[in-house]
Design an enzyme around this catalytic site. Structure first.
Site, short mmCIF file in Angstrom:
data_model
loop_
_atom_site.label_atom_id
_atom_site.label_comp_id
_atom_site.label_asym_id
_atom_site.label_seq_id
_atom_site.Cartn_x
_atom_site.Cartn_y
_atom_site.Cartn_z
N GLU A 196 38.77 40.90 39.37
CA GLU A 196 37.41 40.43 39.64
C GLU A 196 36.58 40.45 38.36
O GLU A 196 36.65 41.39 37.57
CB GLU A 196 36.78 41.35 40.69
CG GLU A 196 35.36 41.01 41.08
CD GLU A 196 34.83 41.93 42.17
OE1 GLU A 196 33.70 41.68 42.64
OE2 GLU A 196 35.54 42.89 42.57
N LYS A 239 32.84 34.94 46.54
CA LYS A 239 32.89 36.18 47.33
C LYS A 239 31.87 36.14 48.46
O LYS A 239 30.68 35.89 48.25
CB LYS A 239 32.62 37.37 46.41
CG LYS A 239 32.85 38.73 47.04
CD LYS A 239 32.71 39.83 45.98
CE LYS A 239 33.08 41.19 46.52
NZ LYS A 239 33.01 42.24 45.46
N CYS A 251 37.92 41.49 46.28
CA CYS A 251 37.62 42.91 46.47
C CYS A 251 37.16 43.25 47.89
O CYS A 251 37.94 43.28 48.82
CB CYS A 251 36.60 43.34 45.42
SG CYS A 251 36.49 45.14 45.18
#
Length: 261
Positions: A41, A108, A142
């Site tokens: 990330e 995300k 994540c």
């Protein structure tokens, strides 16, 4: 398909430095027969950095540089970066093909903590996929993978390999150690979870990158230092595992409606 997991925090604050790290890893991964290299990330810039100042468009100069690296070494590359789109900045991950084509860009959807909510706009598209090496490859970042509904949406859409660029920090190492293998098993897919390492600003990244199989077993797992991890995702094993563990076929969605409220 052989996958290379680049566990590294690169050179925080320097896109140029991180591209050099990525290029060196791509060379090593290609020599080892990898078809896909996954970086963590926010790998392009670093995580605890001037995000707004370093953000770039999905088709910006750094994307072109990654495309050149992918074509030079003949493997696909997935990497995290801060994406500028108009007035918004997204925590994004992009996949570049082995011929240097931009295949997919994912933003995300679940932002973690005040830091991310202060700097990023959440994405709205939960399932982004590409076809690589005979596998349907899905993207998350994540915190996204910690929501079982999110991963199950990928399973229902046919994802075989879920790649998850990550910035997992202390004291949440149980996610890498325990949760990721469970996610792989309960949704019957491979999950490549690729983390940062070391201290950066207020954050202490724990490493422990892993490729977990649909049997819930780690095919390879990194420690706490920088590492290039290599592991294989086998379509035949995946098919056999899905036949033996028919979670998707045995679901009763009519009983789960309250979960989506």
């Amino acid at each position: 398909m052989r996958i290379a997991l680049l566990q590294s925090s690169g050179r925080p604050g320097s896109a140029e430095g991180n591209l050099k790290v990525l290029g060196e890893a791509a060379g090593r991964a290609a020599e080892a027969g990898a078809e896909l290299l996954v970086a963590p990330e926010m790998f392009l810039t670093g995580y605890a950095v001037d995000i707004e100042g370093l953000a770039e468009p999905a088709d910006g100069e750094s994307a072109d540089a990654v495309a050149d690296l992918a074509a030079l070494h003949g493997l696909a590359i997935a990497y995290g970066y801060p994406e500028r789109a108009g007035e918004s900045v997204f925590n994004s991950a992009q996949v570049i093909s082995a011929t240097g084509d931009r295949l997919a860009n994912y933003r995300k959807t679940h932002l973690f903590g005040c830091f991310e909510r202060d700097h990023f706009t959440p994405g709205e598209q939960p399932v982004v996929q590409v076809e690589l090496g005979g596998l349907t490859v899905g993207l998350m970042i994540c915190y996204d993978v910690e929501f079982p509904e999110n991963v199950r949406a990928h399973a229902l859409a046919g994802t075989d390999l879920l790649i998850v660029p990550t910035a997992q920090m202390h004291p949440f190492q149980f996610v890498a150690e325990s949760m990721i293998p469970v996610r792989a098993f309960e949704s019957q897919m491979y999950v490549a979870y690729v983390n940062r390492v070391g201290e950066e600003g207020e954050f202490d990244f724990v490493g422990l990158s892993v490729l977990a199989g649909p049997d819930g077993v780690a095919r390879a797992r990194a420690g706490r230092d920088e590492e290039l991890l290599l592991a294989d995702a086998d379509p035949a094993f995946l098919a056999a595992s899905r036949e033996a563990n028919p979670y998707l076929a045995d679901r009763r969605p009519d009983l789960y409606r309250s979960v989506a409220r």
